[in-house]
Design an enzyme around this catalytic site. Sequence first.
Site, PDB file in Angstrom:
ATOM      1  N   ILE A   1       0.828  -1.210   0.000  1.00 43.36           N
ATOM      2  CA  ILE A   1       0.000   0.000   0.000  1.00 43.36           C
ATOM      3  C   ILE A   1       0.860   1.256   0.000  1.00 43.36           C
ATOM      4  CG2 ILE A   1      -0.236   0.067   2.512  1.00 43.36           C
ATOM      5  CD1 ILE A   1      -3.142   1.046   2.054  1.00 43.36           C
TER       6      ILE A   1
ATOM      7  N   GLY B   1       0.642  -5.402   1.217  1.00 42.85           N
ATOM      8  CA  GLY B   1      -0.509  -5.590   0.343  1.00 42.85           C
ATOM      9  C   GLY B   1      -0.215  -6.473  -0.853  1.00 42.85           C
TER      10      GLY B   1
ATOM     11  N   ASP C   1      -1.211  -9.843   0.205  1.00 51.20           N
ATOM     12  CA  ASP C   1      -2.669  -9.940   0.159  1.00 51.20           C
ATOM     13  C   ASP C   1      -3.139 -10.224  -1.269  1.00 51.20           C
ATOM     14  OD1 ASP C   1      -3.666  -9.101   2.927  1.00 51.20           O
ATOM     15  OD2 ASP C   1      -2.406  -7.388   2.447  1.00 51.20           O
TER      16      ASP C   1
ATOM     17  N   GLU D   1       3.053  -5.789   7.487  1.00 49.69           N
ATOM     18  CA  GLU D   1       2.167  -4.976   8.321  1.00 49.69           C
ATOM     19  C   GLU D   1       2.589  -4.929   9.788  1.00 49.69           C
ATOM     20  OE1 GLU D   1      -0.365  -6.047   4.751  1.00 49.69           O
ATOM     21  OE2 GLU D   1       1.207  -6.982   5.954  1.00 49.69           O
TER      22      GLU D   1
ATOM     23  N   ASP E   1      -4.939  -6.759   6.936  1.00 50.82           N
ATOM     24  CA  ASP E   1      -6.396  -6.747   6.998  1.00 50.82           C
ATOM     25  C   ASP E   1      -7.099  -6.862   5.649  1.00 50.82           C
ATOM     26  OD1 ASP E   1      -5.765  -4.262   5.985  1.00 50.82           O
ATOM     27  OD2 ASP E   1      -6.626  -3.109   7.642  1.00 50.82           O
TER      28      ASP E   1
END
Length: 270
Positions: A66, A121, A124, A144, A152
Amino acid sequence: MSEYKAFRVELSDKIAHVTINRPDKANSMNADFWTEIIDIFRWADETDEVRVVVLSGAGKHFSAGIDLMLLAQAGSRLGKDVGRNARALRKVILDMQASFNAVDRCSKPVLAAIQGYCLGGGIDLIAACDMRYSTVDAQFSIKEVDMGMAADVGTLQRLPRIIGDGMMRELAYTGRMVDGEEARQIGLVNRTYADQSALLDGVFELARQIASKSPIAVRGSKEMIRYARDHRVEDGLEYIATWNAAMLQSVDLQAAIAAHMGKTQPEFAD
Protein backbone atom coordinates in the site's frame (compact mmCIF):
# COMPACT_ATOMS: atom_id res chain seq x y z
CA MET A 1 -10.94 -1.77 -22.78
CA SER A 2 -10.46 1.31 -20.61
CA GLU A 3 -7.24 3.23 -20.07
CA TYR A 4 -5.94 2.92 -16.52
CA LYS A 5 -3.64 5.05 -14.37
CA ALA A 6 -2.23 2.30 -12.13
CA PHE A 7 -2.35 -0.62 -14.57
CA ARG A 8 -1.58 -1.66 -18.12
CA VAL A 9 -3.95 -4.28 -19.59
CA GLU A 10 -3.35 -6.27 -22.80
CA LEU A 11 -5.29 -9.15 -24.33
CA SER A 12 -3.62 -11.60 -26.70
CA ASP A 13 -4.23 -15.27 -27.53
CA LYS A 14 -6.98 -15.57 -24.90
CA ILE A 15 -4.61 -14.34 -22.16
CA ALA A 16 -5.18 -11.03 -20.36
CA HIS A 17 -1.90 -9.57 -19.13
CA VAL A 18 -2.61 -7.23 -16.21
CA THR A 19 0.48 -5.24 -15.19
CA ILE A 20 0.72 -3.00 -12.13
CA ASN A 21 2.21 0.02 -13.83
CA ARG A 22 3.79 2.34 -11.23
CA PRO A 23 7.43 1.23 -11.55
CA ASP A 24 8.80 4.56 -10.31
CA LYS A 25 6.92 3.95 -7.03
CA ALA A 26 7.82 0.24 -6.75
CA ASN A 27 4.23 -0.45 -7.87
CA SER A 28 2.85 0.72 -4.54
CA MET A 29 -0.95 0.63 -4.31
CA ASN A 30 -2.40 4.14 -4.55
CA ALA A 31 -6.05 5.21 -4.68
CA ASP A 32 -6.31 4.50 -8.43
CA PHE A 33 -5.02 0.96 -7.89
CA TRP A 34 -7.77 0.00 -5.46
CA THR A 35 -10.62 1.15 -7.69
CA GLU A 36 -9.20 0.14 -11.07
CA ILE A 37 -8.44 -3.45 -10.08
CA ILE A 38 -12.15 -4.09 -9.47
CA ASP A 39 -13.03 -2.80 -12.94
CA ILE A 40 -10.24 -4.81 -14.58
CA PHE A 41 -11.20 -8.12 -13.01
CA ARG A 42 -14.89 -7.51 -13.68
CA TRP A 43 -13.93 -7.06 -17.34
CA ALA A 44 -11.80 -10.22 -17.28
CA ASP A 45 -14.62 -12.17 -15.67
CA GLU A 46 -17.26 -11.00 -18.14
CA THR A 47 -15.19 -11.16 -21.35
CA ASP A 48 -15.55 -14.59 -22.95
CA GLU A 49 -12.35 -14.15 -24.97
CA VAL A 50 -10.34 -13.98 -21.74
CA ARG A 51 -9.53 -17.49 -20.54
CA VAL A 52 -6.54 -16.79 -18.25
CA VAL A 53 -5.15 -13.73 -16.47
CA VAL A 54 -1.44 -13.16 -15.87
CA LEU A 55 -0.79 -10.56 -13.16
CA SER A 56 2.66 -8.94 -13.01
CA GLY A 57 4.44 -5.77 -11.96
CA ALA A 58 6.30 -3.37 -14.26
CA GLY A 59 9.96 -2.68 -13.56
CA LYS A 60 12.12 -4.15 -10.80
CA HIS A 61 9.39 -4.99 -8.28
CA PHE A 62 6.02 -6.72 -8.21
CA SER A 63 4.64 -4.41 -5.49
CA ALA A 64 5.90 -2.75 -2.33
CA GLY A 65 2.35 -2.81 -0.93
CA ILE A 66 0.00 0.00 0.00
CA ASP A 67 1.12 3.52 -0.82
CA LEU A 68 2.03 5.10 2.53
CA MET A 69 0.59 8.43 1.34
CA LEU A 70 -2.79 6.72 1.16
CA LEU A 71 -2.46 5.59 4.78
CA ALA A 72 -1.43 9.08 5.83
CA GLN A 73 -4.43 10.62 4.07
CA ALA A 74 -6.78 8.18 5.80
CA GLY A 75 -5.30 9.12 9.17
CA SER A 76 -5.57 12.84 8.48
CA ARG A 77 -9.33 12.58 7.95
CA LEU A 78 -10.03 11.16 11.40
CA GLY A 79 -11.84 13.28 13.95
CA LYS A 80 -12.08 13.14 17.74
CA ASP A 81 -14.93 10.65 18.11
CA VAL A 82 -13.67 7.06 18.36
CA GLY A 83 -16.97 5.52 17.28
CA ARG A 84 -17.24 7.61 14.11
CA ASN A 85 -13.57 7.08 13.31
CA ALA A 86 -14.02 3.33 13.65
CA ARG A 87 -17.05 3.35 11.37
CA ALA A 88 -15.16 5.31 8.69
CA LEU A 89 -12.04 3.13 8.91
CA ARG A 90 -14.11 -0.05 8.74
CA LYS A 91 -15.64 1.13 5.47
CA VAL A 92 -12.19 1.89 4.03
CA ILE A 93 -10.94 -1.59 4.98
CA LEU A 94 -14.01 -3.34 3.55
CA ASP A 95 -13.65 -1.39 0.29
CA MET A 96 -10.00 -2.51 0.03
CA GLN A 97 -10.98 -6.10 0.75
CA ALA A 98 -13.48 -5.87 -2.12
CA SER A 99 -10.61 -5.05 -4.47
CA PHE A 100 -8.85 -8.35 -3.81
CA ASN A 101 -12.11 -10.27 -3.53
CA ALA A 102 -12.60 -9.30 -7.18
CA VAL A 103 -9.38 -11.18 -8.01
CA ASP A 104 -10.33 -14.20 -5.90
CA ARG A 105 -13.84 -14.39 -7.39
CA CYS A 106 -12.79 -13.98 -11.02
CA SER A 107 -14.03 -17.08 -12.84
CA LYS A 108 -10.81 -17.24 -14.90
CA PRO A 109 -7.53 -18.58 -13.44
CA VAL A 110 -5.18 -15.81 -12.27
CA LEU A 111 -1.41 -16.49 -12.37
CA ALA A 112 0.87 -14.10 -10.46
CA ALA A 113 4.40 -13.48 -11.82
CA ILE A 114 6.50 -11.96 -9.03
CA GLN A 115 9.92 -10.32 -9.08
CA GLY A 116 11.67 -8.01 -6.63
CA TYR A 117 9.59 -6.85 -3.68
CA CYS A 118 6.23 -8.40 -2.83
CA LEU A 119 5.46 -6.75 0.50
CA GLY A 120 2.43 -6.13 2.68
CA GLY A 121 -0.51 -5.59 0.34
CA GLY A 122 1.42 -7.46 -2.34
CA ILE A 123 1.06 -10.62 -0.25
CA ASP A 124 -2.67 -9.94 0.16
CA LEU A 125 -2.92 -9.67 -3.63
CA ILE A 126 -1.03 -12.82 -4.59
CA ALA A 127 -2.91 -14.80 -1.93
CA ALA A 128 -6.08 -14.03 -3.91
CA CYS A 129 -4.56 -15.48 -7.11
CA ASP A 130 -4.84 -19.10 -8.22
CA MET A 131 -1.12 -19.74 -8.60
CA ARG A 132 2.07 -17.85 -7.87
CA TYR A 133 5.49 -17.95 -9.57
CA SER A 134 8.59 -15.89 -8.84
CA THR A 135 12.21 -15.19 -9.58
CA VAL A 136 14.68 -16.84 -7.20
CA ASP A 137 15.67 -13.45 -5.79
CA ALA A 138 12.12 -12.18 -5.18
CA GLN A 139 11.54 -10.84 -1.65
CA PHE A 140 8.31 -11.55 0.26
CA SER A 141 7.22 -10.12 3.61
CA ILE A 142 4.00 -9.74 5.59
CA LYS A 143 5.20 -6.25 6.42
CA GLU A 144 2.17 -4.98 8.32
CA VAL A 145 3.52 -6.06 11.72
CA ASP A 146 6.44 -3.64 11.23
CA MET A 147 3.90 -0.88 10.63
CA GLY A 148 2.19 -1.57 13.97
CA MET A 149 -0.89 -3.20 12.47
CA ALA A 150 -2.35 -6.58 11.49
CA ALA A 151 -2.75 -7.42 7.80
CA ASP A 152 -6.40 -6.75 7.00
CA VAL A 153 -6.98 -7.32 3.27
CA GLY A 154 -6.83 -11.12 3.00
CA THR A 155 -3.37 -12.42 3.91
CA LEU A 156 -4.32 -13.82 7.31
CA GLN A 157 -7.48 -15.42 5.91
CA ARG A 158 -6.17 -16.89 2.63
CA LEU A 159 -2.49 -17.64 3.27
CA PRO A 160 -2.98 -20.47 5.84
CA ARG A 161 -4.67 -22.48 3.08
CA ILE A 162 -1.63 -21.94 0.86
CA ILE A 163 1.40 -22.34 3.16
CA GLY A 164 -0.16 -23.76 6.33
CA ASP A 165 -1.16 -22.16 9.61
CA GLY A 166 2.16 -22.42 11.45
CA MET A 167 4.29 -20.91 8.70
CA MET A 168 1.75 -18.13 8.13
CA ARG A 169 1.89 -17.26 11.84
CA GLU A 170 5.70 -17.18 11.79
CA LEU A 171 5.75 -14.77 8.86
CA ALA A 172 2.90 -12.62 10.21
CA TYR A 173 4.38 -12.28 13.69
CA THR A 174 7.99 -11.61 12.59
CA GLY A 175 7.56 -9.80 9.27
CA ARG A 176 10.80 -11.47 8.18
CA MET A 177 11.81 -11.55 4.52
CA VAL A 178 11.45 -14.74 2.48
CA ASP A 179 13.32 -15.13 -0.80
CA GLY A 180 12.01 -16.90 -3.88
CA GLU A 181 13.63 -20.22 -3.09
CA GLU A 182 12.20 -20.40 0.43
CA ALA A 183 8.85 -19.25 -0.98
CA ARG A 184 8.94 -22.30 -3.27
CA GLN A 185 9.89 -24.62 -0.42
CA ILE A 186 6.95 -23.50 1.76
CA GLY A 187 4.48 -23.57 -1.14
CA LEU A 188 3.96 -19.83 -1.46
CA VAL A 189 5.05 -20.07 -5.10
CA ASN A 190 4.78 -23.12 -7.35
CA ARG A 191 8.04 -22.58 -9.20
CA THR A 192 10.98 -20.18 -9.39
CA TYR A 193 12.87 -18.80 -12.39
CA ALA A 194 16.34 -17.34 -12.82
CA ASP A 195 15.21 -13.85 -13.84
CA GLN A 196 12.18 -11.78 -14.84
CA SER A 197 12.40 -12.68 -18.53
CA ALA A 198 12.44 -16.41 -17.81
CA LEU A 199 9.64 -15.89 -15.26
CA LEU A 200 7.30 -14.28 -17.77
CA ASP A 201 8.17 -16.83 -20.45
CA GLY A 202 7.39 -19.67 -18.06
CA VAL A 203 4.17 -18.19 -16.71
CA PHE A 204 2.85 -17.36 -20.18
CA GLU A 205 3.61 -20.90 -21.34
CA LEU A 206 1.50 -22.22 -18.46
CA ALA A 207 -1.21 -19.68 -19.29
CA ARG A 208 -1.26 -20.87 -22.91
CA GLN A 209 -1.68 -24.47 -21.74
CA ILE A 210 -4.66 -23.47 -19.61
CA ALA A 211 -6.14 -21.32 -22.38
CA SER A 212 -6.09 -24.30 -24.74
CA LYS A 213 -8.41 -26.30 -22.47
CA SER A 214 -12.20 -26.21 -22.40
CA PRO A 215 -13.20 -22.91 -20.74
CA ILE A 216 -16.27 -24.70 -19.38
CA ALA A 217 -14.05 -27.28 -17.67
CA VAL A 218 -11.55 -24.74 -16.36
CA ARG A 219 -14.23 -22.44 -14.98
CA GLY A 220 -16.01 -25.38 -13.35
CA SER A 221 -12.76 -26.56 -11.76
CA LYS A 222 -12.03 -23.12 -10.31
CA GLU A 223 -15.58 -22.74 -8.99
CA MET A 224 -15.43 -26.14 -7.29
CA ILE A 225 -12.00 -25.48 -5.75
CA ARG A 226 -13.14 -22.12 -4.35
CA TYR A 227 -16.35 -23.64 -3.02
CA ALA A 228 -14.52 -26.57 -1.39
CA ARG A 229 -12.13 -24.15 0.34
CA ASP A 230 -15.00 -22.67 2.34
CA HIS A 231 -17.35 -25.67 2.76
CA ARG A 232 -17.47 -29.25 3.99
CA VAL A 233 -16.50 -32.14 1.69
CA GLU A 234 -20.13 -33.27 1.56
CA ASP A 235 -21.24 -29.79 0.47
CA GLY A 236 -18.63 -29.74 -2.27
CA LEU A 237 -19.64 -33.13 -3.60
CA GLU A 238 -23.29 -32.07 -3.70
CA TYR A 239 -22.39 -28.88 -5.55
CA ILE A 240 -20.22 -30.56 -8.22
CA ALA A 241 -22.99 -33.10 -8.85
CA THR A 242 -25.47 -30.30 -9.52
CA TRP A 243 -22.95 -28.25 -11.53
CA ASN A 244 -21.88 -31.13 -13.78
CA ALA A 245 -25.46 -32.26 -14.34
CA ALA A 246 -25.56 -29.21 -16.61
CA MET A 247 -21.94 -28.83 -17.71
CA LEU A 248 -21.49 -32.44 -18.88
CA GLN A 249 -24.01 -31.61 -21.61
CA SER A 250 -21.56 -29.08 -23.11
CA VAL A 251 -20.22 -29.67 -26.62
CA ASP A 252 -16.74 -29.27 -25.11
CA LEU A 253 -16.99 -32.79 -23.68
CA GLN A 254 -17.85 -34.22 -27.09
CA ALA A 255 -15.02 -32.25 -28.72
CA ALA A 256 -12.50 -33.43 -26.12
CA ILE A 257 -13.49 -37.09 -26.48
CA ALA A 258 -13.41 -36.93 -30.29
CA ALA A 259 -9.98 -35.28 -30.26
CA HIS A 260 -8.64 -37.84 -27.78
CA MET A 261 -9.87 -40.75 -29.87
CA GLY A 262 -8.57 -39.16 -33.07
CA LYS A 263 -5.25 -38.17 -31.47
CA THR A 264 -5.74 -34.52 -32.45
CA GLN A 265 -5.68 -31.23 -30.56
CA PRO A 266 -9.23 -30.08 -29.64
CA GLU A 267 -10.44 -26.56 -30.35
CA PHE A 268 -12.95 -25.03 -27.94
CA ALA A 269 -15.23 -22.05 -28.42
CA ASP A 270 -15.00 -19.12 -25.99
